[in-house]
Design a protein around this motif. Sequence first.
Motif, PDB file in Angstrom:
ATOM      1  N   TYR A 134      -2.214   0.945  -9.642  1.00 57.38           N
ATOM      2  CA  TYR A 134      -1.108   1.885  -9.835  1.00 57.38           C
ATOM      3  C   TYR A 134       0.246   1.179  -9.841  1.00 57.38           C
ATOM      4  CZ  TYR A 134      -1.093   1.650  -4.679  1.00 57.38           C
ATOM      5  OH  TYR A 134      -1.077   1.221  -3.375  1.00 57.38           O
ATOM      6  N   ASP A 135       0.255  -0.079  -9.500  1.00 57.78           N
ATOM      7  CA  ASP A 135       1.491  -0.850  -9.489  1.00 57.78           C
ATOM      8  C   ASP A 135       1.133  -2.316  -9.694  1.00 57.78           C
ATOM      9  OD1 ASP A 135       4.199  -1.370  -9.262  1.00 57.78           O
ATOM     10  OD2 ASP A 135       4.161  -1.506  -7.064  1.00 57.78           O
ATOM     11  N   PRO A 136       1.601  -2.973 -10.779  1.00 60.80           N
ATOM     12  CA  PRO A 136       2.581  -2.485 -11.756  1.00 60.80           C
ATOM     13  C   PRO A 136       1.985  -1.461 -12.729  1.00 60.80           C
ATOM     14  CG  PRO A 136       1.696  -4.595 -12.442  1.00 60.80           C
ATOM     15  CD  PRO A 136       1.135  -4.341 -11.072  1.00 60.80           C
ATOM     16  N   TRP A 137       2.858  -0.656 -13.320  1.00 62.17           N
ATOM     17  CA  TRP A 137       2.420   0.365 -14.274  1.00 62.17           C
ATOM     18  C   TRP A 137       3.429   0.455 -15.415  1.00 62.17           C
ATOM     19  CZ3 TRP A 137      -2.222   2.590 -14.252  1.00 62.17           C
ATOM     20  CH2 TRP A 137      -2.447   3.612 -15.192  1.00 62.17           C
ATOM     21  N   ALA A 142       7.548   7.543  -4.654  1.00 66.52           N
ATOM     22  CA  ALA A 142       7.611   6.189  -4.097  1.00 66.52           C
ATOM     23  C   ALA A 142       7.509   5.137  -5.187  1.00 66.52           C
ATOM     24  CB  ALA A 142       6.503   6.005  -3.069  1.00 66.52           C
ATOM     25  N   LEU A 143       6.626   5.338  -6.154  1.00 61.93           N
ATOM     26  CA  LEU A 143       6.491   4.377  -7.238  1.00 61.93           C
ATOM     27  C   LEU A 143       7.739   4.353  -8.116  1.00 61.93           C
ATOM     28  CD1 LEU A 143       2.768   4.949  -8.306  1.00 61.93           C
ATOM     29  CD2 LEU A 143       3.725   2.951  -7.137  1.00 61.93           C
ATOM     30  N   ALA A 144       8.331   5.518  -8.363  1.00 63.40           N
ATOM     31  CA  ALA A 144       9.564   5.569  -9.152  1.00 63.40           C
ATOM     32  C   ALA A 144      10.680   4.809  -8.439  1.00 63.40           C
ATOM     33  CB  ALA A 144       9.977   7.019  -9.392  1.00 63.40           C
ATOM     34  N   ALA A 145      10.737   4.937  -7.125  1.00 61.65           N
ATOM     35  CA  ALA A 145      11.760   4.224  -6.352  1.00 61.65           C
ATOM     36  C   ALA A 145      11.545   2.718  -6.426  1.00 61.65           C
ATOM     37  CB  ALA A 145      11.745   4.692  -4.896  1.00 61.65           C
ATOM     38  N   ARG A 146      10.289   2.282  -6.388  1.00 62.76           N
ATOM     39  CA  ARG A 146      10.000   0.840  -6.488  1.00 62.76           C
ATOM     40  C   ARG A 146      10.446   0.282  -7.828  1.00 62.76           C
ATOM     41  NH1 ARG A 146       3.810  -0.188  -4.243  1.00 62.76           N
ATOM     42  NH2 ARG A 146       4.081   0.687  -2.154  1.00 62.76           N
ATOM     43  N   SER A 190       0.818  -1.214   0.000  1.00 63.52           N
ATOM     44  CA  SER A 190       0.000   0.000   0.000  1.00 63.52           C
ATOM     45  C   SER A 190       0.855   1.269   0.000  1.00 63.52           C
ATOM     46  CB  SER A 190      -0.925   0.007   1.218  1.00 63.52           C
ATOM     47  OG  SER A 190      -1.653   1.222   1.266  1.00 63.52           O
ATOM     48  N   LEU A 191       0.434   2.242  -0.806  1.00 63.05           N
ATOM     49  CA  LEU A 191       1.071   3.563  -0.814  1.00 63.05           C
ATOM     50  C   LEU A 191       0.473   4.496   0.235  1.00 63.05           C
ATOM     51  CD1 LEU A 191       1.583   4.744  -4.519  1.00 63.05           C
ATOM     52  CD2 LEU A 191       3.326   4.151  -2.841  1.00 63.05           C
ATOM     53  N   SER A 192      -0.576   4.066   0.919  1.00 65.59           N
ATOM     54  CA  SER A 192      -1.243   4.958   1.865  1.00 65.59           C
ATOM     55  C   SER A 192      -0.299   5.516   2.931  1.00 65.59           C
ATOM     56  CB  SER A 192      -2.430   4.247   2.517  1.00 65.59           C
ATOM     57  OG  SER A 192      -3.465   4.052   1.578  1.00 65.59           O
TER      58      SER A 192
END
Length: 277
Positions: free
Chosen positions: A217-220, A270-274, A15-17
Amino acid sequence: MITRCAVLGDPVEHSLSPVLHRAAYDELGLADWSYDAVRVPGGTLAGFLDGLDDSWRGLSLTMPLKRELLALADERGWECHPRVRAAGGANTLVHESTGWRADNTDLPGAATALQERYAGPADRVLVVGGGATAASVGLALCDLGASRVQLLVRSAERAQETLTTIRGHDSAPEVLAVESAEEVTAADVLVSTVPAEAQDPGLLARTGAALLFEALYDPWPTPLAAAAERAGTTVVSGLDLLVHQAVLQVEQMTGHAVPVGVLRAAGERALAARRGA
C-alpha cells in the motif's frame, strides 16, 4: 489501567496498523486502550513475549514473525485457530485468562477484500513471491475457487513451505513454482507480494489477468498497480487487505465490531499525509 496492544515486526516503523487500531478505539470509545508499533527482530519473539505484563491484551505480527509465532505456539501449547496451521503462520495473538491464543486474520481478510471488489473467475492464479503473505492470499483464492496456483519465485526450493501450505488446501489445487517470468501461463488473478522495485509490470499483460491483488500500500501506485489502472483492471490493494484483517483483529482483542469504512478512511488519510497530498 491502560490496556495495551501493538504491532510487532522488523521493520515496523512504516506500519499503518497503529493508525487503524487507534481509529477503531476512537470509534468504540475505548479511551483507555493504546496501540503502538514495536520493533521485534526475527528470533527474539519469545523473549519479548516473556517480558510482557498483564496490561497487554493483543498483538498483531508482521514480517518476519508470522511463521516464528506458529513454531512458538506449538512449543508452548497455546491455542491456535485451525487456519493458523492451514496458512503456516499466525499474525494475531490475544491474551486470554488461560494464556495466549493465536490466529491468522490475513486469510479471511484477504478473501473478504477480494469479494468486496471482484466477482469474476478466480480459477487460475499467479502469485509473485513465496512468503507468508503469498501463502495466505493463495489459500484465500483457493477458498474462492482457484484450482491452479503458480508461484513466481526466485528460488523454488526456498518457497517450498508456501508450496506445501497451498497444496494442503481441502480443494487439492494444482500448485507449482516457476523461477522465470517467461514460464508463467495465463491467469485470472495476479497476486504480487514482492517489493515495488522487484515488480515486472509486463506480467499483467502476459497473464491477461482480470484482477490484480497488490499486497503493498506504500509506495502507491506500484508498477503493477499503475499498469492495472491504465488497463482498467480491477485492483485489490494492500490497504484493502490490511483494513479487513484489522477489523477481525479489533473484534478479537476488544470484543466489539467496528465498520471497515472507519479503518479504511483512517488509512487513506494517513497515506495521503505521507505523500504530501
